[in-house]
Design an enzyme around this catalytic site. Sequence first.
Site, mmCIF file in Angstrom:
data_model
loop_
_atom_site.group_PDB
_atom_site.id
_atom_site.type_symbol
_atom_site.label_atom_id
_atom_site.label_comp_id
_atom_site.label_asym_id
_atom_site.label_seq_id
_atom_site.Cartn_x
_atom_site.Cartn_y
_atom_site.Cartn_z
ATOM 1 N N GLU A 11 14.186 10.445 -5.218
ATOM 2 C CA GLU A 11 13.216 10.947 -4.233
ATOM 3 C C GLU A 11 13.469 10.335 -2.855
ATOM 4 O OE1 GLU A 11 9.445 11.436 -7.287
ATOM 5 O OE2 GLU A 11 9.664 9.543 -6.231
ATOM 6 N N CYS A 23 0.842 11.557 -8.195
ATOM 7 C CA CYS A 23 0.546 10.861 -6.941
ATOM 8 C C CYS A 23 0.157 11.821 -5.828
ATOM 9 C CB CYS A 23 1.741 10.013 -6.518
ATOM 10 S SG CYS A 23 3.301 10.921 -6.438
ATOM 11 N N CYS A 24 0.725 13.038 -5.821
ATOM 12 C CA CYS A 24 0.546 13.933 -4.676
ATOM 13 C C CYS A 24 -0.836 14.586 -4.578
ATOM 14 C CB CYS A 24 1.634 15.000 -4.682
ATOM 15 S SG CYS A 24 3.303 14.338 -4.439
ATOM 16 N N CYS A 39 3.848 13.587 -0.854
ATOM 17 C CA CYS A 39 3.451 12.230 -0.470
ATOM 18 C C CYS A 39 4.278 11.710 0.700
ATOM 19 C CB CYS A 39 3.590 11.277 -1.653
ATOM 20 S SG CYS A 39 2.276 11.412 -2.881
ATOM 21 N N HIS A 73 13.950 5.512 -1.078
ATOM 22 C CA HIS A 73 12.804 6.309 -1.507
ATOM 23 C C HIS A 73 11.945 6.655 -0.295
ATOM 24 C CE1 HIS A 73 8.861 7.001 -3.492
ATOM 25 N NE2 HIS A 73 9.587 7.389 -4.530
#
Length: 645
Positions: free
Chosen positions: A315, A411-412, A333, A263
């Site tokens: 990811e 999250c981004c 991210c 990841h």
Amino acid sequence: MTSPTCIALPKIRFERGFLAGRAQLVRDVVIPFQWEALNDRVPGAERSGTVNNFQIAAGEKEGKFHGYWFQDSDLAKWIEAASFGLATHPDAALDAELDGIIATIGKAQQPDGYLDTYIQLKEPHMKWANLFEYHELYIAGHFIEAGVAHFEATGKRTLLAIVCKLADMIERTFGLGAEQIPGYCGHEEVELALVKLARATGEKRYAQLAAYFINQRGVAPLYYEAELKRLKFEKLPVYFHADGWDYLQGSRPVRDLVDPVGHSVRMMYLATAMADLALALPDESLRKSCETLWDNLTRYHLYITGGIGSEWMGEKFAERYDLPNDRAYAESCAGIGLVFWARRMLDLSLRGAYADVMERALYNNVLAGMALDGKTFFYVNPLEMRPAEAKRRYDQHYIKTQRVPWFGCACCPPNIARTLTSLGYHTHSVLPDGLAVHLYADCRLEATMGGKKTNFALHTDYPWDGAVKLEVSPAQPVTFTLRLRLPGWCTAPTAKLNGTAVDFAAKVCDGYLYLAREWRAGDVVTLDFPMTIQRIRAHPAVHHDAGCVALQRGPMVFCVEQADNGAQLGQLRLPKNAPLTARFEAGFLGGALVIEGPGQRVQAPSDELYSTTEPTVTPATIKAVPYCLWNNRGEGEMRVWIRES
């Protein structure tokens, strides 16, 4: 602070220019907008539930947990971004808003210091029981970062006290003691946060706790194997795919890693923490590991846009040179994590190559994640877009053809916000004997040089223009060394000191120009970084880019869009000898530079799918725009790599 060499945010001001505009957009629009999103008050956006979860855990309302097991981190990153904003631009209303939500967080925290609303509200029996999959320590890390940022911005200890209580609980819980858990988090983040906490509080034990998590990770027998058996999992989740425990960098000790694996965001946060500890402890073995990982990431796994992580399933990083464009993941991210790691590497060794990558990731991958209005975002950043196919194909289902207001997994957006409100941490370093300039942006800053207050004013229209003027104004004459990065993309930089040309021969080291002298008020350094249009070609092993070129000018990578060039961008050809020109359009995309030149369009000779007949070629004008500004004019095709004829 991000690192011990950072300038305190109130000491640096970005008042005009490209990056200043982005930072102001975050303060004025993004932070208020994201607060509304976190409170589920944005019409048409996916529900967040984050603030609601804390209010339920605090006993302020009734209800059920909503979202993923890592949902809490969205709020933590927003608090950090808002705190950075307060540090440079005081705002009484925002300050009060923060006080209110911090009070709620304090009420939600359990008496022993534990804080995770997913576990508290939904699975209390799973506390610290599923470290490889749940994100308790990851969430703790983001709240620790937020607590440090809030304390440094406001001087208030409200959130700092909460996160210290949480960190103390983690310290009691994890370790190699008889009553402790010998584990570590599946998603790294707490490690780098603990180093920040140690720096902010002076408590070295927090850095030692971070070192435990780093040193224990991947040590045989693997903690995760025992955890898997205890949980009675028959196999790993599907997103681990072929990587096994490498998915979360847990199959071997971190010092044995050669290539970045698994990841991509986890890998970047791990590498950032490794660099932090290499400096803080110090630890030469971690430094060498970071250098090896860095060299292999930039040699084999880096998109031209600074994006990383090319495989959507998980990811994560793929094989060397496997960098597809239309299926690129290149999560925002992950690009931000690369910026963080690059900044730490500059503390370990002042090498221009680190700042070059930091600049590439920031100006291209990271900034592409946010629209010009600050209200829509990308999570994934492909280098090629064909909307009809992206909507239809399962192996592109994760790609948005247009930015969206919010994500269920968001999250981004707050990560972008906290990065752009803390730009001052990344642009310069204060060193024992002077100042280093890593990124060029119009700004004013104050630092102590040789024990004397010194003001600096940097004037530039970078990244559109390579002319830079740096005014140095110490309160009294003082001797120090000014280190000025010479961007790797520039082939013929020049410099003058008080009007006299600087001879680079004995003054350049690892991509920085060193100017050591007694500085006086009124001293001026001028730099010129000629920005030519460059045709970039990928290594032949990157078969996705075979026969193609990408256009770059200065730090900016360009792309062609359907809005300017029509559909079927794959039919465009750029002749090798075609002259290209760059011009600035003040009213275009908020003010942007575009590249234009004569090209060709290939057209099929008939409706047959396959034919022995040569296709026809017609003249076409090619117009390219900065990649970070694409998709601000509606849905359409986009392409970074253009076929060359």
